[in-house]
Design an enzyme around this catalytic site. Structure first.
Site, PDB file in Angstrom:
ATOM      1  N   CYS A   1      73.575  76.031 -44.049  1.00  0.00           N
ATOM      2  CA  CYS A   1      72.950  74.797 -43.570  1.00  0.00           C
ATOM      3  C   CYS A   1      73.987  73.672 -43.448  1.00  0.00           C
ATOM      4  O   CYS A   1      74.812  73.702 -42.559  1.00  0.00           O
ATOM      5  CB  CYS A   1      71.759  74.415 -44.455  1.00  0.00           C
ATOM      6  SG  CYS A   1      70.617  73.279 -43.617  1.00  0.00           S
TER       7      CYS A   1
ATOM      8  N   HIS B   1      68.436  79.226 -44.614  1.00  0.00           N
ATOM      9  CA  HIS B   1      68.641  79.273 -46.067  1.00  0.00           C
ATOM     10  C   HIS B   1      68.359  80.674 -46.612  1.00  0.00           C
ATOM     11  O   HIS B   1      67.281  80.948 -47.146  1.00  0.00           O
ATOM     12  CB  HIS B   1      67.726  78.251 -46.766  1.00  0.00           C
ATOM     13  CG  HIS B   1      68.188  76.844 -46.604  1.00  0.00           C
ATOM     14  ND1 HIS B   1      68.970  76.211 -47.539  1.00  0.00           N
ATOM     15  CD2 HIS B   1      67.980  75.951 -45.603  1.00  0.00           C
ATOM     16  CE1 HIS B   1      69.235  74.984 -47.130  1.00  0.00           C
ATOM     17  NE2 HIS B   1      68.646  74.793 -45.961  1.00  0.00           N
TER      18      HIS B   1
ATOM     19  N   GLU C   1      69.488  81.905 -49.261  1.00  0.00           N
ATOM     20  CA  GLU C   1      69.456  81.893 -50.739  1.00  0.00           C
ATOM     21  C   GLU C   1      68.038  81.770 -51.294  1.00  0.00           C
ATOM     22  O   GLU C   1      67.800  82.101 -52.464  1.00  0.00           O
ATOM     23  CB  GLU C   1      70.333  80.751 -51.277  1.00  0.00           C
ATOM     24  CG  GLU C   1      69.689  79.384 -51.325  1.00  0.00           C
ATOM     25  CD  GLU C   1      69.502  78.705 -49.968  1.00  0.00           C
ATOM     26  OE1 GLU C   1      68.811  77.664 -49.908  1.00  0.00           O
ATOM     27  OE2 GLU C   1      70.058  79.210 -48.970  1.00  0.00           O
TER      28      GLU C   1
END
Length: 255
Positions: free
Chosen positions: A114, A222, A224
């Protein structure tokens, strides 16, 4: 978890904000957990490390660098625009841009997420769209802050993967998939040596890599977020940590 000291060491850039009026640097657990789950050892990197001598002394201990997302935006003057960003983080800009350039120079594996991808764009002589939502031809790429986190990070749009790149190697036989979307800025122009790895249906660049580097990947979404639940996210982190292990082995052979 095994012997934690056998894991490749991944430096993760921190973000600065105020907590109870105190200047504070933090890292969200989701980034740390994703690196740990993939087999790495995350180490927080405070902004003071941007001092050149400190960075030079630090880099030999790192096997990889990760640039996480953040609510802040890169300062516009760093990519040739006037004006300010109300939620800037100058210390992070300084550390991240220096780390990206040094990591690329030394071929240290780099994974940018990001804001991290936007830093990667700027560090390699690219520019950013400052307000995607003012461009009517583009999708809405921002999250709705009024929704619960699970809905903010839910799949929002599809990305199309370019053939023959790093991303297609990490997730073979999958040239389209859905990603979350939590950003108001994005890549506008790219510098020499940058490869487009994926784009959204509206044409916005969603992933990039640096040519002629073993692993230098930036993604706009994202991965994660609950990375242990999504196979494609796990593959990205596992590929990054595998590259970090190879880099560590190469370092040992040179010593």
């Amino acid at each position: 978890m095994g012997n934690i000291f056998n894991r490749p060491i991944v430096g993760v850039v921190m973000c600065r904000h105020r907590l109870n009026q105190h200047p504070t640097q933090t890292l969200q657990e989701k980034y740390l957990n994703a690196v740990l789950a993939a087999g790495g050892l995350p180490i927080a990197l405070p902004h003071a490390l941007a001092e050149p001598d400190l960075l030079e002394n630090l880099l030999p201990y790192l096997d990889g660098v990760m640039l996480p997302g953040s609510p802040s935006n890169v300062q516009p003057h760093l990519y040739g625009e006037n004006g300010d960003e109300p939620d800037a983080d100058p210390g992070r800009d300084e550390l991240s841009l220096a780390l990206i350039r040094l990591a690329l120079d030394r071929r240290i594996p780099l994974f940018a997420i990001c804001r991290g991808m936007q830093e990667m764009v700027v560090a390699t002589e690219g520019t950013l769209h400052r307000r995607l939502y003012e461009r009517p031809e583009l999708l809405e790429h921002r999250e709705d802050h009024d929704l619960p986190l699970e809905q903010q990070y839910a799949p929002a749009h599809e990305v199309i993967v370019a053939d023959g790149g790093l991303l297609s190697q990490l997730i073979p036989d999958c040239n389209r998939f859905w990603v979350n979307s939590l950003h108001g800025q994005g890549a506008k122009t790219l510098g020499a040596g940058i490869r487009i790895e994926a784009h959204a249906a509206d044409g916005l660049v969603e992933a990039i890599s640096v040519r002629d580097r073993p692993f230098a990947l930036g993604v706009q979404w994202h991965p994660e977020w609950n990375s242990d639940e999504y196979a494609l996210s796990r593959l990205l982190f596992e590929g990054f940590i595998a590259a970090c292990r190879r880099y560590h082995q190469e370092k040992e052979q040179r010593q």
